[in-house]
Motif scaffolding. Structure first.
Motif, PDB file in Angstrom:
ATOM      1  N   LEU A  18      -4.677  -5.413  -4.422  1.00 19.02           N
ATOM      2  CA  LEU A  18      -5.305  -4.969  -3.184  1.00 19.02           C
ATOM      3  C   LEU A  18      -4.818  -3.572  -2.804  1.00 19.02           C
ATOM      4  O   LEU A  18      -5.597  -2.738  -2.335  1.00 19.02           O
ATOM      5  CB  LEU A  18      -5.000  -5.963  -2.068  1.00 19.02           C
ATOM      6  N   ALA A  19      -3.537  -3.306  -3.024  1.00 19.01           N
ATOM      7  CA  ALA A  19      -2.999  -1.974  -2.752  1.00 19.01           C
ATOM      8  C   ALA A  19      -3.673  -0.925  -3.634  1.00 19.01           C
ATOM      9  O   ALA A  19      -4.006   0.178  -3.175  1.00 19.01           O
ATOM     10  CB  ALA A  19      -1.490  -1.965  -2.972  1.00 19.01           C
ATOM     11  N   VAL A  20      -3.895  -1.261  -4.884  1.00 17.40           N
ATOM     12  CA  VAL A  20      -4.601  -0.349  -5.790  1.00 17.40           C
ATOM     13  C   VAL A  20      -6.010  -0.088  -5.278  1.00 17.40           C
ATOM     14  O   VAL A  20      -6.495   1.055  -5.292  1.00 17.40           O
ATOM     15  CB  VAL A  20      -4.648  -0.930  -7.225  1.00 17.40           C
ATOM     16  N   LEU A  21      -6.680  -1.132  -4.816  1.00 22.26           N
ATOM     17  CA  LEU A  21      -8.047  -0.976  -4.308  1.00 22.26           C
ATOM     18  C   LEU A  21      -8.076  -0.044  -3.096  1.00 22.26           C
ATOM     19  O   LEU A  21      -9.004   0.772  -2.952  1.00 22.26           O
ATOM     20  CB  LEU A  21      -8.640  -2.338  -3.957  1.00 22.26           C
ATOM     21  N   HIS A  22      -7.087  -0.140  -2.227  1.00 25.37           N
ATOM     22  CA  HIS A  22      -7.032   0.779  -1.092  1.00 25.37           C
ATOM     23  C   HIS A  22      -6.932   2.232  -1.571  1.00 25.37           C
ATOM     24  O   HIS A  22      -7.607   3.120  -1.033  1.00 25.37           O
ATOM     25  CB  HIS A  22      -5.827   0.443  -0.207  1.00 25.37           C
ATOM     26  N   ARG A  23      -6.094   2.453  -2.572  1.00 29.17           N
ATOM     27  CA  ARG A  23      -5.963   3.823  -3.085  1.00 29.17           C
ATOM     28  C   ARG A  23      -7.268   4.303  -3.707  1.00 29.17           C
ATOM     29  O   ARG A  23      -7.708   5.435  -3.465  1.00 29.17           O
ATOM     30  CB  ARG A  23      -4.819   3.899  -4.109  1.00 29.17           C
ATOM     31  N   LEU A  24      -7.899   3.459  -4.502  1.00 26.29           N
ATOM     32  CA  LEU A  24      -9.163   3.837  -5.132  1.00 26.29           C
ATOM     33  C   LEU A  24     -10.250   4.085  -4.091  1.00 26.29           C
ATOM     34  O   LEU A  24     -11.073   4.999  -4.235  1.00 26.29           O
ATOM     35  CB  LEU A  24      -9.611   2.735  -6.104  1.00 26.29           C
ATOM     36  N   ALA A  25     -10.263   3.269  -3.027  1.00 23.51           N
ATOM     37  CA  ALA A  25     -11.240   3.451  -1.960  1.00 23.51           C
ATOM     38  C   ALA A  25     -11.026   4.770  -1.234  1.00 23.51           C
ATOM     39  O   ALA A  25     -11.975   5.386  -0.740  1.00 23.51           O
ATOM     40  CB  ALA A  25     -11.159   2.281  -0.978  1.00 23.51           C
ATOM     41  N   MET A  26      -9.791   5.204  -1.179  1.00 25.24           N
ATOM     42  CA  MET A  26      -9.460   6.491  -0.557  1.00 25.24           C
ATOM     43  C   MET A  26      -9.810   7.662  -1.472  1.00 25.24           C
ATOM     44  O   MET A  26     -10.316   8.696  -1.020  1.00 25.24           O
ATOM     45  CB  MET A  26      -7.969   6.522  -0.224  1.00 25.24           C
ATOM     46  N   LEU A  31     -15.548   1.304  -8.684  1.00 25.10           N
ATOM     47  CA  LEU A  31     -14.208   1.876  -8.551  1.00 25.10           C
ATOM     48  C   LEU A  31     -13.336   1.648  -9.775  1.00 25.10           C
ATOM     49  O   LEU A  31     -12.216   2.158  -9.846  1.00 25.10           O
ATOM     50  CB  LEU A  31     -13.504   1.299  -7.314  1.00 25.10           C
ATOM     51  N   GLY A  32     -13.829   0.863 -10.748  1.00 28.69           N
ATOM     52  CA  GLY A  32     -13.021   0.562 -11.925  1.00 28.69           C
ATOM     53  C   GLY A  32     -11.838  -0.331 -11.617  1.00 28.69           C
ATOM     54  O   GLY A  32     -10.837  -0.321 -12.339  1.00 28.69           O
ATOM     55  N   TRP A  33     -11.956  -1.114 -10.556  1.00 25.92           N
ATOM     56  CA  TRP A  33     -10.853  -1.964 -10.087  1.00 25.92           C
ATOM     57  C   TRP A  33     -10.789  -3.249 -10.898  1.00 25.92           C
ATOM     58  O   TRP A  33     -11.813  -3.784 -11.327  1.00 25.92           O
ATOM     59  CB  TRP A  33     -11.066  -2.280  -8.617  1.00 25.92           C
ATOM     60  N   VAL A  63       0.840  -1.197   0.000  1.00 26.37           N
ATOM     61  CA  VAL A  63       0.000   0.000   0.000  1.00 26.37           C
ATOM     62  C   VAL A  63       0.877   1.250   0.000  1.00 26.37           C
ATOM     63  O   VAL A  63       0.623   2.208  -0.738  1.00 26.37           O
ATOM     64  CB  VAL A  63      -0.945  -0.008   1.219  1.00 26.37           C
ATOM     65  N   ILE A  64       1.915   1.247   0.818  1.00 24.02           N
ATOM     66  CA  ILE A  64       2.843   2.378   0.863  1.00 24.02           C
ATOM     67  C   ILE A  64       3.498   2.582  -0.497  1.00 24.02           C
ATOM     68  O   ILE A  64       3.601   3.713  -0.994  1.00 24.02           O
ATOM     69  CB  ILE A  64       3.907   2.147   1.962  1.00 24.02           C
ATOM     70  N   ASP A  65       3.924   1.504  -1.114  1.00 27.26           N
ATOM     71  CA  ASP A  65       4.530   1.585  -2.437  1.00 27.26           C
ATOM     72  C   ASP A  65       3.564   2.201  -3.444  1.00 27.26           C
ATOM     73  O   ASP A  65       3.941   3.078  -4.239  1.00 27.26           O
ATOM     74  CB  ASP A  65       4.953   0.178  -2.879  1.00 27.26           C
ATOM     75  N   GLU A  66       2.315   1.763  -3.415  1.00 26.03           N
ATOM     76  CA  GLU A  66       1.294   2.276  -4.332  1.00 26.03           C
ATOM     77  C   GLU A  66       1.068   3.771  -4.112  1.00 26.03           C
ATOM     78  O   GLU A  66       0.968   4.546  -5.084  1.00 26.03           O
ATOM     79  CB  GLU A  66      -0.016   1.513  -4.122  1.00 26.03           C
ATOM     80  N   LEU A  67       1.001   4.204  -2.874  1.00 23.18           N
ATOM     81  CA  LEU A  67       0.777   5.616  -2.578  1.00 23.18           C
ATOM     82  C   LEU A  67       1.961   6.469  -3.026  1.00 23.18           C
ATOM     83  O   LEU A  67       1.782   7.553  -3.605  1.00 23.18           O
ATOM     84  CB  LEU A  67       0.532   5.804  -1.083  1.00 23.18           C
ATOM     85  N   VAL A 113      -6.648 -12.897  -3.766  1.00 24.82           N
ATOM     86  CA  VAL A 113      -6.424 -11.588  -4.385  1.00 24.82           C
ATOM     87  C   VAL A 113      -4.924 -11.326  -4.338  1.00 24.82           C
ATOM     88  O   VAL A 113      -4.232 -11.753  -3.411  1.00 24.82           O
ATOM     89  CB  VAL A 113      -7.206 -10.475  -3.651  1.00 24.82           C
ATOM     90  N   ASP A 114      -4.414 -10.656  -5.348  1.00 21.06           N
ATOM     91  CA  ASP A 114      -2.997 -10.281  -5.376  1.00 21.06           C
ATOM     92  C   ASP A 114      -2.793  -9.027  -4.536  1.00 21.06           C
ATOM     93  O   ASP A 114      -3.562  -8.068  -4.618  1.00 21.06           O
ATOM     94  CB  ASP A 114      -2.551 -10.018  -6.817  1.00 21.06           C
ATOM     95  N   VAL A 115      -1.751  -9.024  -3.709  1.00 23.00           N
ATOM     96  CA  VAL A 115      -1.497  -7.902  -2.811  1.00 23.00           C
ATOM     97  C   VAL A 115      -1.298  -6.598  -3.581  1.00 23.00           C
ATOM     98  O   VAL A 115      -1.660  -5.511  -3.095  1.00 23.00           O
ATOM     99  CB  VAL A 115      -0.279  -8.210  -1.913  1.00 23.00           C
ATOM    100  N   ARG A 116      -0.746  -6.658  -4.798  1.00 25.55           N
ATOM    101  CA  ARG A 116      -0.552  -5.447  -5.580  1.00 25.55           C
ATOM    102  C   ARG A 116      -1.881  -4.880  -6.051  1.00 25.55           C
ATOM    103  O   ARG A 116      -2.079  -3.651  -6.067  1.00 25.55           O
ATOM    104  CB  ARG A 116       0.378  -5.755  -6.770  1.00 25.55           C
TER     105      ARG A 116
END
Length: 358
Positions: free
Chosen positions: A230-238, A317-319, A18-22, A225-228
């Motif tokens: 999932l990280a994108v989904l966290h960003r989109l949810a934010m 979210l277009g995820w 998640v940190i990497d994605e942000l 689910v792939d963690v990468r």
């Protein structure tokens, strides 16, 4: 000035991605750790910040204590509460798991609500808060479903009660002080580890198969689910305004452990890894569970298929999710590269992943 986001549990498997994605998307990240002196456990995150040119700072905050949380959330526009206990064995007392999960979540929410800057909290929940305790199993579960705590094991109960407590807390806030809450409910999380210390209990089936730590596969499986992703989904949810007040399932098609074993055997067998491919009878698994606490966790789910729909996240979210096979192989490769799975006898040891990092 970059938008500042707080991520809890920085050195965990999911939080690292998640940190990497942000950072990749230009956010300034503040990340919580329990011990600021343990620099080795966050070296991979420092490398990510250097690679992206992003802003990353670490602060000390423990989910079991109030100290540090006010400073952690100060000046942040959003909080991604990723940290949560995920044991590899059943706890001796379920309250040892439930208490920290619930109280830790409320501690973060109270701190976020007390600051004037945080408007949205994204909570990493789990499909464990959706799929367990039901009498009927051949139903496709969605965000409308909730696990039944009274009929669930300790971990599933902890995730359910923690998410319920989060929604209740936000609903009880005065209208002018109300936080926006979004819950992300992932299935079993596959994908590459970023360091030898940033692993997860979800890696255990892959590690055990590659290491031949088990003679075969119990009749268990998971929606993954792939963690990468999932990280994108966290960003989109934010980022997505309409996501406020919603839960989002993050889980693909169910994969049986035997299928994981067969794929790993096909891909890694030629490299000397003797991956077991036979299915273990339920009676044998139950017998082993009498002595093995890790195996004991699988008994309640023998033969049960996890059926879930992530259509809401795709639609709103277009995820998207990558194919599970690639996630599995990337997981296995990273466990080998980081020395979590030893090279077969007589094979050359892999070049350590850290040595090849940018």
């Amino acid at each position: 000035m970059s938008t500042r986001v707080l991520v809890t549990g920085a050195t965990g498997f999911v939080a690292g991605h998640v940190i990497d994605e942000l950072l990749e998307h230009g956010y300034a990240v503040r990340a919580t750790v329990r011990d600021l002196d343990a620099a080795d456990k966050r070296a991979h995150l420092v490398r990510a910040a250097e690679r992206t040119g992003g802003e990353l700072e670490f602060v000390a905050a423990d989910l079991g204590r109030d100290a540090g949380w006010a400073a952690a959330v100060a000046g942040c526009a959003a909080v991604l509460h990723v940290a949560s206990p995920f044991p590899a064995t059943p706890p001796a007392d379920e309250q040892d798991l439930i208490g920290p999960a619930v109280e830790g979540t409320l501690r973060v929410l109270r701190a976020a609500a007390a600051t004037g800057s945080v408007r949205r909290v994204v909570l990493t929940s789990s499909i464990a808060a959706i799929t367990h305790g039901h009498d009927v199993h051949d139903v496709v579960r969605t965000e409308a479903d909730w696990s039944v705590p009274e009929k669930s094991a300790a971990y599933q109960k902890s995730k359910t009660l923690a998410e319920r407590a989060a929604w209740d807390f936000v609903a009880a806030l005065p209208a002018g002080e109300r936080l926006e809450l979004v819950a992300v409910n992932p299935g079993m999380i596959l994908g590459p580890v970023q360091s030898a210390t940033a692993t997860s209990t979800s890696h255990e089936p892959v590690r055990m198969l590659l290491s031949r730590a088990v003679p075969g596969s119990p009749r268990v499986g998971w929606a993954t689910v792939d963690v990468r992703d999932l990280a994108v989904l966290h960003r989109l949810a934010m980022e997505t305004p309409a996501a406020a007040g919603n839960r989002y399932v993050a889980a693909g098609a169910h994969l049986w452990m035997r299928d994981l074993g067969r794929t790993l055997a096909t891909e890694f067998g030629p490299r000397g890894y003797r991956v077991p491919t036979r299915v273990l009878p339920d009676l044998l698994v139950r017998a082993i569970a009498l002595f093995d606490k890790t195996v004991r966790l699988t008994v309640p789910t023998l033969g049960i298929e996890e059926l879930l729909s992530s259509e809401k996240a795709h639609r709103e979210l277009g995820w998207t999710m990558r194919p599970a096979r690639g996630s599995l192989l990337d997981t296995a490769e990273s466990l080998i590269q980081h020395g979590i799975v030893a090279a077969p006898r007589g094979a050359a040891a892999p070049v350590p992943a850290a040595a090849t990092s940018a």
